[in-house]
Design an enzyme around this catalytic site. Structure first.
Site, mmCIF file in Angstrom:
data_model
loop_
_atom_site.group_PDB
_atom_site.id
_atom_site.type_symbol
_atom_site.label_atom_id
_atom_site.label_comp_id
_atom_site.label_asym_id
_atom_site.label_seq_id
_atom_site.Cartn_x
_atom_site.Cartn_y
_atom_site.Cartn_z
ATOM 1 C CG ASP A 34 -1.050 -48.907 -107.579
ATOM 2 O OD1 ASP A 34 -0.927 -49.059 -106.366
ATOM 3 O OD2 ASP A 34 -1.040 -47.799 -108.140
ATOM 4 C CG ASP A 38 2.045 -53.320 -111.070
ATOM 5 O OD1 ASP A 38 1.626 -53.692 -109.977
ATOM 6 O OD2 ASP A 38 2.872 -52.401 -111.219
ATOM 7 C CB SER A 83 5.723 -25.055 -88.260
ATOM 8 O OG SER A 83 6.298 -23.912 -88.746
ATOM 9 C CG LEU A 84 10.927 -24.199 -85.375
ATOM 10 C CD1 LEU A 84 12.366 -24.111 -85.838
ATOM 11 C CD2 LEU A 84 10.867 -24.277 -83.863
ATOM 12 C CD GLU A 113 19.008 -27.485 -81.368
ATOM 13 O OE1 GLU A 113 18.370 -27.832 -82.381
ATOM 14 O OE2 GLU A 113 18.736 -27.875 -80.227
ATOM 15 C CE LYS A 115 14.019 -22.431 -89.394
ATOM 16 N NZ LYS A 115 13.915 -22.715 -90.818
ATOM 17 C CG ASP A 117 17.016 -23.283 -96.277
ATOM 18 O OD1 ASP A 117 15.874 -23.730 -96.064
ATOM 19 O OD2 ASP A 117 17.256 -22.367 -97.069
ATOM 20 N NE ARG A 136 6.948 -29.420 -91.755
ATOM 21 C CZ ARG A 136 7.284 -28.163 -91.454
ATOM 22 N NH1 ARG A 136 7.800 -27.900 -90.280
ATOM 23 N NH2 ARG A 136 7.137 -27.197 -92.315
ATOM 24 C CD GLU A 170 15.412 -29.466 -92.022
ATOM 25 O OE1 GLU A 170 14.934 -29.911 -90.964
ATOM 26 O OE2 GLU A 170 14.840 -28.613 -92.720
ATOM 27 C CE1 TYR A 222 14.766 -30.489 -86.244
ATOM 28 C CE2 TYR A 222 16.522 -30.331 -87.853
ATOM 29 C CZ TYR A 222 15.178 -30.333 -87.549
ATOM 30 O OH TYR A 222 14.265 -30.197 -88.549
ATOM 31 C CE LYS A 285 15.199 -27.058 -81.501
ATOM 32 N NZ LYS A 285 15.693 -28.350 -82.013
ATOM 33 C CE LYS A 309 12.869 -18.856 -91.155
ATOM 34 N NZ LYS A 309 12.385 -19.069 -92.457
ATOM 35 C CB CYS A 403 -16.192 -6.697 -108.209
ATOM 36 S SG CYS A 403 -15.525 -8.260 -108.781
ATOM 37 C CB CYS A 406 -19.216 -9.337 -110.916
ATOM 38 S SG CYS A 406 -19.179 -8.802 -109.211
ATOM 39 C CB CYS A 421 -16.404 -8.897 -104.907
ATOM 40 S SG CYS A 421 -17.841 -9.311 -105.900
ATOM 41 C CB CYS A 426 -18.482 -12.376 -108.006
ATOM 42 S SG CYS A 426 -16.953 -11.829 -108.765
HETATM 43 P P1 AMP Z 1 10.167 -23.217 -91.288
HETATM 44 O O1 AMP Z 1 10.191 -24.356 -92.279
HETATM 45 O O2 AMP Z 1 10.834 -21.978 -91.775
HETATM 46 O O3 AMP Z 1 8.808 -23.012 -90.674
HETATM 47 O O4 AMP Z 1 11.090 -23.667 -90.083
HETATM 48 C C1 AMP Z 1 10.744 -24.747 -89.286
HETATM 49 C C2 AMP Z 1 11.561 -25.928 -89.686
HETATM 50 O O5 AMP Z 1 12.944 -25.716 -89.514
HETATM 51 C C3 AMP Z 1 11.312 -27.103 -88.815
HETATM 52 O O6 AMP Z 1 10.116 -27.737 -89.139
HETATM 53 C C4 AMP Z 1 12.505 -27.961 -89.118
HETATM 54 O O7 AMP Z 1 12.237 -28.782 -90.224
HETATM 55 C C5 AMP Z 1 13.569 -26.967 -89.546
HETATM 56 N N1 AMP Z 1 14.781 -26.967 -88.719
HETATM 57 C C6 AMP Z 1 16.028 -26.831 -89.210
HETATM 58 N N2 AMP Z 1 16.947 -26.882 -88.237
HETATM 59 C C7 AMP Z 1 16.281 -27.055 -87.079
HETATM 60 C C8 AMP Z 1 16.683 -27.197 -85.702
HETATM 61 N N3 AMP Z 1 17.967 -27.132 -85.321
HETATM 62 N N4 AMP Z 1 15.709 -27.354 -84.791
HETATM 63 C C9 AMP Z 1 14.410 -27.406 -85.157
HETATM 64 N N5 AMP Z 1 13.972 -27.282 -86.415
HETATM 65 C C10 AMP Z 1 14.902 -27.103 -87.382
HETATM 66 ZN ZN ZN Z 2 -17.194 -9.633 -108.172
#
Ligand code: AMP
Ligand code: ZN
Length: 664
Positions: A34, A38, A83-84, A113, A115, A117, A136, A170, A222, A285, A309, A403, A406, A421, A426
């Site tokens: 850094d 700078d 995660s979910l 709720e 989800k 994206d 995250r 999100e 959320y 949930k 999904k 393989c 190898c 293998c 290898c």
């Molecule tokens: P995935 O990234 O497919 O594993 O899905 C999990 C992610 O969905 C979570 O980590 C959240 O960031 C996101 N997400 C979006 N909407 C919601 C919601 N209403 N509740 C919880 N997670 C959510």
């Molecule tokens: Zn190999």
């Protein structure tokens, strides 16, 4: 000084700064300190001031300002970000509900709720003020993106609630805004964003706050991480509360039973395109926090929530061939080569095939017309074969017996699915192992990618991980495409990797089943690598979240002479492999704990942190080795077991807090 030289120097400085900037934003690496960076900026500022005739509008001195020196910070989450679990059918939702009903027979109310994206975010408020915002990251720690987040109008900088709270949700690109930005990018000849989610991910880490502000990102909240409020006992109440605090909260339904959930799923699968942001499913949930706590978590996700999904986009293309790749563990993975096709925002020409059984299951032949989907992953998956369109005499795919690199005869694993293998010498495996060790997620040696590793192996400079630290750079710079500069850079990158964190080195060693997350768990449990090496299987399997398969793999890894040799050589060149959380107070030195039932003052995770901070350990199974069982309300079978053993100290949450000097 001659003016001509000045102009050259200015140009040179701008180029250098731009180069380091791109490297930093796009690849998250810094080739210089850094401080040095700078200095370059300061020198440029000085020259531009003195020779204003050379000032240009997009000089790095103008667009970056203070952000330049401000290297992105990593901040640990107070409570882990999970995660979910995903469900792709309503039947899976049914199974999910059945499991819950086994724990609680009463009618269970749930929220549905949208989800979103987008890109998940963690907002920490204390004394009512937004202290910081992080991504995250890996769930344990994320990147500081506070300045950028502050440009988002829907995120309050202040809230009424004064106690510490991590609000989670999100960040997303409104679809309209996404289209607008892409139009501008097209005009400027810049690369287009594939979809709104990529655009959001690509914007949130930008260094230039003004560019971020111009992009008009939005947010939906959320859930929470750290948060303790006796008045809020359900997800529904929580969303209400977050709404009152001024957050944009998620669109939510309140349901009981599979019928109501089904109708929500159907409704939103239809009307998802009416929204001005993208959603990829619904999150279901359990509403009641007490029941949530009772259900707990798996190593990755809550057991009280599931994501339904929506169906992913499907397209048809043709299978051109199958390549067989050798991974670092020797696993042979078939990869389908496809006629390039556009799907969900990008053109793809490869698809995963997992293993031999998958090829058989699909009865796949070269030249077949196949349906592929992209469901979250970057590499698509083949889901169907159109047998009608198959040409007669098409060739079956033969899984190799030896393989492809190898020539060693391939062997199947005990469970009979994956083919390996087994030649540890290898070249393909060596190549991959070294690449893995040098990768960004491991010890992060920039410049030691596939091509360079290959060169070094070909010139017999390296054939083991530890050889990286004994490269002859005089020789290296003679190689094709290499030179003094690249040798110098690689040398520095290798030098820097020696002070890499323990968990990153451990991950780099390539222990089977030990991913980045498991490495962290292991490293937070042992003071150093020697303690880990000396641990027996029982010590390992007792660790919270470490299952039998991982424990066995870790144990066996350290019983292998070559692996120990590798570790010793790495230590000899200066790799420390000691845990950083050495700042433990030793009140609980080595004592083993289990937490059961619901607690009233702290969450389980917080108690776990407190135990670890004081030198204790949290294990997962009740055994004679267990010293303390912290029993909350409605304790489970663990309490019974602990009582049977007799030697376990059964204590309440408050008693525990007293032990470590916190009086409640
Ligand atoms: P995935 O990234 O497919 O594993 O899905 C999990 C992610 O969905 C979570 O980590 C959240 O960031 C996101 N997400 C979006 N909407 C919601 C919601 N209403 N509740 C919880 N997670 C959510
Ligand atoms: Zn190999």
């Amino acid at each position: 000084m001659d003016d001509l030289f000045i102009e050259d120097e200015i140009k040179d400085l701008r180029e250098k700064i731009a180069y380091y900037n791109t490297l930093y934003y796009k690849k998250a690496v810094s080739e210089i300190s850094d401080f040095k960076f700078d200095q370059l900026v300061k020198r440029l500022q000085y020259l531009e001031k003195k020779y204003p005739q050379y000032i240009i509008d997009d000089s790095p001195t103008k667009i970056v300002g203070s952000d330049v020196s401000d290297n992105s910070k990593i901040i640990a989450h107070k409570i882990r970000m999970y995660s979910l679990e995903n469900a792709y059918s309503l039947n899976e939702i049914k199974i999910f509900i059945d499991k819950i009903q086994k724990v609680d027979e009463r009618t269970v109310t749930m929220t549905t709720e949208l989800k979103i994206d987008g890109f998940s975010i963690n907002l920490f408020y204390e004394n009512g003020k937004l202290q910081y915002a992080t991504t995250r990251g890996d769930g344990f720690e994320g990147e500081d993106v506070t300045e950028n987040i502050k440009t988002i109008k829907s995120i309050p900088h202040e809230i009424n609630y004064k106690r510490p709270i991590e609000a989670r949700g999100e960040i997303y690109f409104p679809i309209k805004e996404f289209k607008r930005i892409n139009k501008i990018r097209e005009k400027n000849g810049e690369k287009l964003f594939a979809n709104p989610r990529n655009a959001a991910a690509g914007s949130i880490k930008l260094k230039d706050v003004e560019v971020v502000a111009s992009r008009k990102l939005d947010s939906i909240i959320y859930s929470v991480g750290l948060f303790n409020d006796p008045n809020i006992n359900t997800q529904y109440e929580l969303l209400d509360f977050l709404d009152e605090q001024g957050f944009n909260i998620v669109e939510v339904g309140y349901v009981t039973g599979i019928e109501e959930i089904t109708s929500q799923c159907e409704k939103w699968e239809q009307s998802r395109y009416d929204l001005d942001y993208e959603i990829d499913g619904l999150v279901i949930k359990v509403n009641d926090f007490q029941l949530q706590q009772k259900l707990g978590f798996t190593s990755k996700s809550p057991k009280w929530a599931i994501a339904y999904k929506f169906k992913a986009e499907e397209v048809e293309t043709q299978l051109l061939g199958v390549d067989f790749q050798v991974g670092r563990t020797g696993a042979i993975t078939p990869v389908a080569r496809l006629k390039p096709v556009y799907i969900s925002g990008s053109t793809v020409s490869n698809a995963t095939l997992h293993n031999e059984d998958e090829i058989k299951r699909l009865d796949l032949r070269i030249g077949d017309y196949i349906t592929i989907i992209k469901s979250g992953e970057i590499i698509p998956k083949i889901i169907d074969v159109n047998y009608q369109k198959r040409e007669s005499g098409s060739k079956e795919i033969e899984f190799p017996k030896i393989c492809p690199v190898c020539g060693t005869i391939l062997k199947k694993e005990e469970d009979g699915v994956i083919t390996y293998c087994i030649n540890i010498n290898c070249p393909a495996q060596i190549q991959r192992r070294i690449q893995h060790f040098a990768s960004r997620v491991a010890v992060d040696i920039d410049g030691l990618g596939e091509a360079v590793v290959k060169q070094l192996i070909e010139h017999k400079q390296i054939n083991k991980v530890q050889d990286i630290y004994h490269i002859d750079f005089d020789e290296f710079q003679q190689y094709e495409k290499q030179g003094e500069k690249s040798a110098e850079n690689l040398k520095n990158a290798i030098e820097n990797s020696k002070i890499q964190k323990f968990h990153k080195i451990l991950f780099g060693l390539g222990i089977r089943y030990v991913g980045a997350r498991t490495s962290k768990i292991l490293c937070s449990h042992f003071k150093n690598i020697d303690e880990m090496i000396n641990a027996d299987y029982d010590d390992l399997v007792e660790i919270d979240e470490i299952g039998e398969k991982i424990a066995r793999s870790v144990f066996e890894f350290f019983r292998n002479e070559n692996n120990l040799l590798m570790i010793r050589s790495l230590q000899e060149v200066g790799m420390k492999m000691v845990s950083e959380n050495i700042e433990t107070d030793d009140i609980l030195k080595g004592a083993k704990f289990i937490i059961t039932g619901s607690l009233s003052n702290y969450s389980r995770n917080e108690i776990k942190k407190l135990i670890e901070k004081n030198g204790g350990k949290v294990i997962s199974a009740v055994s004679k080795n267990l010293n303390y069982l912290i029993a909350g309300e409605n304790p489970g079978s663990k309490l019974k077991k602990a009582k049977e053993i007799g030697s376990v100290n059964i204590i309440s949450e408050n008693e525990f807090l007293k032990m470590i000097g916190i009086d409640k």
